[in-house]
Design a protein around this motif. Structure first.
Motif, mmCIF file in Angstrom:
data_model
loop_
_atom_site.group_PDB
_atom_site.id
_atom_site.type_symbol
_atom_site.label_atom_id
_atom_site.label_comp_id
_atom_site.label_asym_id
_atom_site.label_seq_id
_atom_site.Cartn_x
_atom_site.Cartn_y
_atom_site.Cartn_z
ATOM 1 N N GLY A 14 -36.604 56.217 44.009
ATOM 2 C CA GLY A 14 -37.139 55.847 44.897
ATOM 3 C C GLY A 14 -37.015 56.613 45.910
ATOM 4 O O GLY A 14 -37.682 55.627 47.251
ATOM 5 N N ILE A 17 -40.424 57.115 48.710
ATOM 6 C CA ILE A 17 -41.235 55.895 48.637
ATOM 7 C C ILE A 17 -40.336 55.039 50.009
ATOM 8 O O ILE A 17 -40.668 54.185 51.421
ATOM 9 C CB ILE A 17 -40.910 54.770 47.891
ATOM 10 N N HIS A 18 -38.768 55.420 50.146
ATOM 11 C CA HIS A 18 -38.109 54.762 51.460
ATOM 12 C C HIS A 18 -38.378 55.424 52.502
ATOM 13 O O HIS A 18 -38.754 55.007 53.857
ATOM 14 C CB HIS A 18 -36.708 54.429 51.132
ATOM 15 N N VAL A 77 -36.590 49.161 47.001
ATOM 16 C CA VAL A 77 -37.745 49.854 46.070
ATOM 17 C C VAL A 77 -36.852 49.356 44.959
ATOM 18 O O VAL A 77 -35.786 49.834 44.541
ATOM 19 C CB VAL A 77 -38.763 51.763 46.112
ATOM 20 N N ALA A 83 -45.697 45.645 41.986
ATOM 21 C CA ALA A 83 -46.303 46.163 43.285
ATOM 22 C C ALA A 83 -46.271 45.368 43.981
ATOM 23 O O ALA A 83 -47.448 44.460 43.816
ATOM 24 C CB ALA A 83 -46.864 47.095 43.601
ATOM 25 N N GLY A 272 -41.652 48.221 42.973
ATOM 26 C CA GLY A 272 -42.428 49.103 43.190
ATOM 27 C C GLY A 272 -43.511 49.080 41.515
ATOM 28 O O GLY A 272 -44.324 49.671 41.246
ATOM 29 N N PRO A 298 -42.777 54.995 40.912
ATOM 30 C CA PRO A 298 -43.095 53.220 41.868
ATOM 31 C C PRO A 298 -45.361 53.756 42.067
ATOM 32 O O PRO A 298 -44.851 54.888 41.972
ATOM 33 C CB PRO A 298 -42.796 53.829 43.215
ATOM 34 N N TYR A 300 -47.209 53.719 44.184
ATOM 35 C CA TYR A 300 -47.245 54.016 46.009
ATOM 36 C C TYR A 300 -48.200 53.533 46.084
ATOM 37 O O TYR A 300 -48.270 53.090 48.134
ATOM 38 C CB TYR A 300 -46.936 55.680 46.213
ATOM 39 N N ALA A 303 -47.100 49.804 46.851
ATOM 40 C CA ALA A 303 -46.084 49.360 47.103
ATOM 41 C C ALA A 303 -45.878 50.319 48.428
ATOM 42 O O ALA A 303 -44.992 49.086 49.656
ATOM 43 C CB ALA A 303 -45.027 50.180 46.525
ATOM 44 N N GLY A 307 -44.903 47.393 51.719
ATOM 45 C CA GLY A 307 -43.786 48.253 52.273
ATOM 46 C C GLY A 307 -43.897 48.205 54.034
ATOM 47 O O GLY A 307 -42.807 47.980 54.264
#
Ligand SMILES: [Zn+2]
Ligand SMILES: [Zn+2]
Length: 322
Positions: A14, A17-18, A77, A83, A272, A298, A300, A303, A307
């Motif tokens: 993930g 995503i970060h 994640v 999520a 996630g 994930p 997204y 999420a 985040g």
């Protein structure tokens, strides 16, 4: 890869995503600059997967060449949290990781004349079982410890007693004293078994700790984590911020809190898993695909905004603390 071999790639942990949360957080903090004062330092750290990125950046002078931060925060994640939710824990949250090799020596020979040899396969078998007593008999039951022998290799033929057996271990713990005790016990037990087998001291097993691959445990500073938690609760709602348990997986983010500067750090988990998929898995008692699974994708759309909200509000709260 670094050896020139052609390999496939996936976003298995993930990390996309970060990075998207990272960019979104920077954007939010710049847009709402009237809400905070100070210096924002965004650490675009590579190589988390191999545990080498944080170490390399710190060795290159991250805190001396640029700035010494007052607070360090990160998210990762989670493949086991829906999520829209965030989880975290004060104090130890992820384990330290050590890779250890044990090269057991013997005196090889014919499998039909074992009395003329010192069989390293038998020594290895004793060693693997004896290592189980470190966690179960030597260390406090109240201190987490894992010693796993993940690889054992020796010999090549039914009727040949080999000269050597190689073991590869992973060690996990939270408390650095436990880690040191694990390593000391491994050295003592392997030497003791070699001696009992009749080997000379020069042939006692070599215990190699790969210090370059070691990662310390991740310790969430409680007072900073309390600030982060309440800021995220304000941003996404009380019921969307849950407590979590520590895991024995490792994360090199913990290194940022273990320099001489002694900076408080907080790592929190960003849910996630698609909410419907999560509900279905709970209902049917199914296991969700873990991080690093090719099946983990994930959600997204949910999420990512969670985040970004969580991270930017946590940062603003810490900027306004002092
Ligand atoms: Zn990973
Ligand atoms: Zn990761």
């Amino acid at each position: 890869d670094e050896h020139g071999a052609k390999v496939g790639v996936m976003h298995g942990c993930g990390h996309d995503i970060h990075m998207s949360s990272f960019i979104g957080t920077a954007e939010q903090l710049i847009t709402h600059k009237n809400k905070w004062k100070g210096t924002l330092m965004m650490v675009a750290q590579p190589a988390e997967e191999v545990g080498g990125g944080a170490k390399a950046m710190l060795n290159e002078g991250l805190f001396s060449k640029y700035a010494k931060p007052d607070h360090v925060i990160a998210l990762h994640v989670s493949a086991s949290v829906p999520a829209g939710k965030v989880t975290m824990k004060n104090e130890y949250t992820m384990a330290s990781v050590d890779s250890v090799d044990i090269n057991i020596k013997g005196k090889g020979g014919h499998g039909a004349y074992p009395h003329t040899t010192i069989d390293p396969v038998v020594i290895a078998a004793r060693t693997v079982l004896a290592l189980q007593t470190i966690t179960s008999r030597e260390l406090s039951p109240l201190e987490p410890s894992v010693i796993t022998v993940g690889s054992i290799h020796g010999g090549s033929k039914h009727n040949v007693i080999s000269d050597e057996v190689k073991l590869q271990l992973t060690l996990r713990s939270y408390n650095p004293d436990v880690r040191n005790a694990q390593i000391a016990a491994i050295k003592r037990i392997t030497a003791g078994i070699a001696q009992s087998a009749g080997l000379d001291e020069s042939d006692y097993p070599a215990v190699i700790v790969h210090e370059d691959e070691s990662i310390p445990s991740t310790y969430n500073n409680p007072s900073q984590t309390n600030i982060v938690r309440s800021a995220i609760k304000n941003a996404i709602g009380d019921t969307n911020v849950l407590e979590t348990q520590a895991v024995m997986a490792g994360e090199d983010f913990g290194l940022y809190g273990r320099t001489d500067e002694n900076i408080p750090i907080t790592l929190f988990w960003l849910g996630g898993v698609n909410q419907k998929q999560y509900a279905r898995a709970i209902k049917n008692n199914e296991t969700l695909p873990s991080l690093h699974s090719s099946k983990f994708a994930p959600d997204y759309k949910v999420a990512l905004p969670t985040g970004i909200k969580a991270m930017s509000n946590a940062a603003v709260a810490l900027f306004n603390t002092k």
